[in-house]
Motif scaffolding. Structure first.
Motif, PDB file in Angstrom:
ATOM      1  N   ALA A 163       0.658  -1.586   0.129  1.00  0.00           N
ATOM      2  CA  ALA A 163      -0.140   0.123  -0.084  1.00  0.00           C
ATOM      3  C   ALA A 163       0.929   1.321   0.114  1.00  0.00           C
ATOM      4  O   ALA A 163       0.648   2.288  -0.076  1.00  0.00           O
ATOM      5  N   TRP A 164       1.799   1.246   0.906  1.00  0.00           N
ATOM      6  CA  TRP A 164       2.924   2.097   0.453  1.00  0.00           C
ATOM      7  C   TRP A 164       3.315   2.706  -0.515  1.00  0.00           C
ATOM      8  O   TRP A 164       3.877   3.663  -0.656  1.00  0.00           O
ATOM      9  N   PHE A 165       3.694   1.504  -1.352  1.00  0.00           N
ATOM     10  CA  PHE A 165       4.684   2.035  -2.476  1.00  0.00           C
ATOM     11  C   PHE A 165       2.889   2.394  -3.403  1.00  0.00           C
ATOM     12  O   PHE A 165       3.443   1.690  -5.080  1.00  0.00           O
ATOM     13  N   ASP A 166       2.022   2.255  -3.246  1.00  0.00           N
ATOM     14  CA  ASP A 166       1.147   2.525  -4.209  1.00  0.00           C
ATOM     15  C   ASP A 166       1.111   0.713  -5.374  1.00  0.00           C
ATOM     16  O   ASP A 166       0.582   1.081  -6.022  1.00  0.00           O
ATOM     17  N   ALA A 167       1.648  -0.068  -4.761  1.00  0.00           N
ATOM     18  CA  ALA A 167       2.265  -1.513  -5.332  1.00  0.00           C
ATOM     19  C   ALA A 167       0.986  -2.389  -6.269  1.00  0.00           C
ATOM     20  O   ALA A 167       0.128  -2.827  -4.821  1.00  0.00           O
ATOM     21  N   LEU A 168       0.805  -2.546  -7.338  1.00  0.00           N
ATOM     22  CA  LEU A 168      -0.151  -3.886  -7.363  1.00  0.00           C
ATOM     23  C   LEU A 168       0.226  -4.888  -6.893  1.00  0.00           C
ATOM     24  O   LEU A 168      -0.748  -5.838  -6.125  1.00  0.00           O
ATOM     25  N   SER A 169       0.772  -5.863  -6.614  1.00  0.00           N
ATOM     26  CA  SER A 169       1.920  -6.811  -5.908  1.00  0.00           C
ATOM     27  C   SER A 169       2.626  -6.572  -5.256  1.00  0.00           C
ATOM     28  O   SER A 169       3.902  -5.869  -5.942  1.00  0.00           O
ATOM     29  N   LEU A 170       3.008  -7.035  -4.733  1.00  0.00           N
ATOM     30  CA  LEU A 170       4.769  -7.299  -4.046  1.00  0.00           C
ATOM     31  C   LEU A 170       4.875  -9.013  -3.514  1.00  0.00           C
ATOM     32  O   LEU A 170       4.433  -9.362  -3.290  1.00  0.00           O
ATOM     33  N   THR A 171       6.239  -9.189  -4.362  1.00  0.00           N
ATOM     34  CA  THR A 171       6.216 -10.293  -3.863  1.00  0.00           C
ATOM     35  C   THR A 171       7.486 -10.897  -3.856  1.00  0.00           C
ATOM     36  O   THR A 171       8.833 -10.216  -4.149  1.00  0.00           O
ATOM     37  N   ASN A 172       8.001 -11.589  -2.588  1.00  0.00           N
ATOM     38  CA  ASN A 172       9.382 -12.103  -1.824  1.00  0.00           C
ATOM     39  C   ASN A 172       9.551 -12.546  -2.932  1.00  0.00           C
ATOM     40  O   ASN A 172       9.075 -14.080  -2.914  1.00  0.00           O
ATOM     41  N   GLU A 173      10.999 -12.879  -3.190  1.00  0.00           N
ATOM     42  CA  GLU A 173      11.338 -14.092  -3.807  1.00  0.00           C
ATOM     43  C   GLU A 173      12.321 -15.251  -3.699  1.00  0.00           C
ATOM     44  O   GLU A 173      12.975 -14.742  -2.559  1.00  0.00           O
ATOM     45  N   SER A 174      12.743 -16.487  -3.691  1.00  0.00           N
ATOM     46  CA  SER A 174      13.349 -17.247  -3.226  1.00  0.00           C
ATOM     47  C   SER A 174      14.427 -16.068  -2.902  1.00  0.00           C
ATOM     48  O   SER A 174      16.061 -16.912  -2.914  1.00  0.00           O
ATOM     49  N   ASP A 175      15.020 -15.389  -4.272  1.00  0.00           N
ATOM     50  CA  ASP A 175      16.862 -15.710  -4.099  1.00  0.00           C
ATOM     51  C   ASP A 175      17.186 -13.667  -2.928  1.00  0.00           C
ATOM     52  O   ASP A 175      18.333 -13.197  -3.038  1.00  0.00           O
ATOM     53  N   GLY A 176      16.321 -13.837  -2.090  1.00  0.00           N
ATOM     54  CA  GLY A 176      16.231 -12.932  -0.922  1.00  0.00           C
ATOM     55  C   GLY A 176      15.575 -11.522  -1.629  1.00  0.00           C
ATOM     56  O   GLY A 176      15.807 -10.267  -0.580  1.00  0.00           O
ATOM     57  N   THR A 177      14.839 -11.094  -2.496  1.00  0.00           N
ATOM     58  CA  THR A 177      15.259  -9.908  -3.349  1.00  0.00           C
ATOM     59  C   THR A 177      13.058  -9.782  -3.217  1.00  0.00           C
ATOM     60  O   THR A 177      12.190 -10.857  -2.875  1.00  0.00           O
ATOM     61  N   THR A 178      13.204  -8.857  -3.098  1.00  0.00           N
ATOM     62  CA  THR A 178      11.196  -7.962  -3.181  1.00  0.00           C
ATOM     63  C   THR A 178      11.081  -7.321  -4.844  1.00  0.00           C
ATOM     64  O   THR A 178      11.980  -6.850  -5.366  1.00  0.00           O
ATOM     65  N   VAL A 179       9.809  -7.898  -5.359  1.00  0.00           N
ATOM     66  CA  VAL A 179       9.775  -7.309  -6.822  1.00  0.00           C
ATOM     67  C   VAL A 179       8.563  -6.561  -6.516  1.00  0.00           C
ATOM     68  O   VAL A 179       7.027  -7.252  -5.621  1.00  0.00           O
ATOM     69  N   PHE A 180       8.262  -5.349  -7.169  1.00  0.00           N
ATOM     70  CA  PHE A 180       6.654  -4.669  -6.333  1.00  0.00           C
ATOM     71  C   PHE A 180       6.406  -4.038  -7.962  1.00  0.00           C
ATOM     72  O   PHE A 180       7.303  -3.740  -8.362  1.00  0.00           O
ATOM     73  N   ARG A 181       5.462  -3.782  -8.418  1.00  0.00           N
ATOM     74  CA  ARG A 181       4.997  -3.680  -9.992  1.00  0.00           C
ATOM     75  C   ARG A 181       3.899  -2.283  -9.017  1.00  0.00           C
ATOM     76  O   ARG A 181       2.788  -2.057  -8.480  1.00  0.00           O
ATOM     77  N   SER A 182       4.005  -1.076  -9.945  1.00  0.00           N
ATOM     78  CA  SER A 182       3.286   0.688  -9.447  1.00  0.00           C
ATOM     79  C   SER A 182       3.265   1.448 -10.790  1.00  0.00           C
ATOM     80  O   SER A 182       4.354   1.286 -11.551  1.00  0.00           O
ATOM     81  N   GLN A 183       1.852   1.307 -10.705  1.00  0.00           N
ATOM     82  CA  GLN A 183       1.422   2.258 -11.697  1.00  0.00           C
ATOM     83  C   GLN A 183       2.076   3.388 -11.551  1.00  0.00           C
ATOM     84  O   GLN A 183       1.747   3.835 -10.449  1.00  0.00           O
ATOM     85  N   VAL A 184       2.920   4.604 -12.164  1.00  0.00           N
ATOM     86  CA  VAL A 184       3.443   5.963 -12.433  1.00  0.00           C
ATOM     87  C   VAL A 184       2.800   6.752 -12.757  1.00  0.00           C
ATOM     88  O   VAL A 184       2.319   6.185 -14.369  1.00  0.00           O
ATOM     89  N   ALA A 185       2.219   8.107 -12.823  1.00  0.00           N
ATOM     90  CA  ALA A 185       1.753   9.282 -13.871  1.00  0.00           C
ATOM     91  C   ALA A 185       2.316   9.303 -14.641  1.00  0.00           C
ATOM     92  O   ALA A 185       1.944  10.272 -16.006  1.00  0.00           O
ATOM     93  N   ASP A 186       3.435   9.906 -14.316  1.00  0.00           N
ATOM     94  CA  ASP A 186       4.806  10.373 -15.387  1.00  0.00           C
ATOM     95  C   ASP A 186       6.401  10.092 -14.517  1.00  0.00           C
ATOM     96  O   ASP A 186       6.097   9.679 -13.649  1.00  0.00           O
ATOM     97  N   GLN A 187       7.031  10.997 -14.754  1.00  0.00           N
ATOM     98  CA  GLN A 187       8.834  10.632 -14.359  1.00  0.00           C
ATOM     99  C   GLN A 187       8.731  11.163 -13.215  1.00  0.00           C
ATOM    100  O   GLN A 187       9.260  10.635 -12.242  1.00  0.00           O
ATOM    101  N   ALA A 188       8.272  11.777 -13.021  1.00  0.00           N
ATOM    102  CA  ALA A 188       8.065  12.977 -11.292  1.00  0.00           C
ATOM    103  C   ALA A 188       7.433  11.975 -10.333  1.00  0.00           C
ATOM    104  O   ALA A 188       8.371  11.767  -9.129  1.00  0.00           O
ATOM    105  N   ALA A 189       6.931  11.255 -10.855  1.00  0.00           N
ATOM    106  CA  ALA A 189       5.834  10.456 -10.028  1.00  0.00           C
ATOM    107  C   ALA A 189       6.455   8.803  -9.469  1.00  0.00           C
ATOM    108  O   ALA A 189       6.574   8.612  -8.281  1.00  0.00           O
ATOM    109  N   LEU A 190       7.330   9.000 -10.825  1.00  0.00           N
ATOM    110  CA  LEU A 190       8.379   7.405 -10.615  1.00  0.00           C
ATOM    111  C   LEU A 190       9.854   8.025  -9.443  1.00  0.00           C
ATOM    112  O   LEU A 190      10.080   7.370  -8.670  1.00  0.00           O
ATOM    113  N   TYR A 191      10.299   9.212  -9.983  1.00  0.00           N
ATOM    114  CA  TYR A 191      11.406   9.256  -9.061  1.00  0.00           C
ATOM    115  C   TYR A 191      10.953   9.262  -7.588  1.00  0.00           C
ATOM    116  O   TYR A 191      11.532   8.860  -6.546  1.00  0.00           O
TER     117      TYR A 191
END
Length: 89
Positions: free
Chosen positions: A29-57
């Motif tokens: 929720a904090w990242f406005d992410a569609l999903s958040l997945t903890n991978e077996s390699d010790g990383t976390t992957v999430f997807r988020s929709q951004v409106a523009d480059q400013a939102a990405l930053y």
């Protein structure tokens, strides 16, 4: 006068962010992410929709604020989970 490439300054869309370490699902929720997945390699992957480059930053600043190393950021297609990064020109 030099011709400068204009680039994609207003790239709205979906981004996949990979960080080192695992995050609890409540962080989605904090990242406005569609999903958040903890991978077996010790990383976390999430997807988020951004409106523009400013939102990405802004999203990347949130990653910085939690203090976990950023491993990658890739623009992805929204309706294709697991799709690969969209090539940039």
């Amino acid at each position: 006068m030099h011709d400068m490439p204009i680039g994609h300054h207003h790239d709205s869309g979906w981004y996949e962010v990979r960080i080192e370490g695992h995050l609890d699902s409540r962080w989605a929720a904090w990242f406005d992410a569609l999903s958040l997945t903890n991978e077996s390699d010790g990383t976390t992957v999430f997807r988020s929709q951004v409106a523009d480059q400013a939102a990405l930053y802004g999203l990347l600043q949130k990653v910085r604020d939690i203090g976990l190393p950023l491993l990658s950021v890739a623009q992805v297609e929204a309706d294709k989970p697991g799709s690969t990064a969209k090539p940039r020109s």
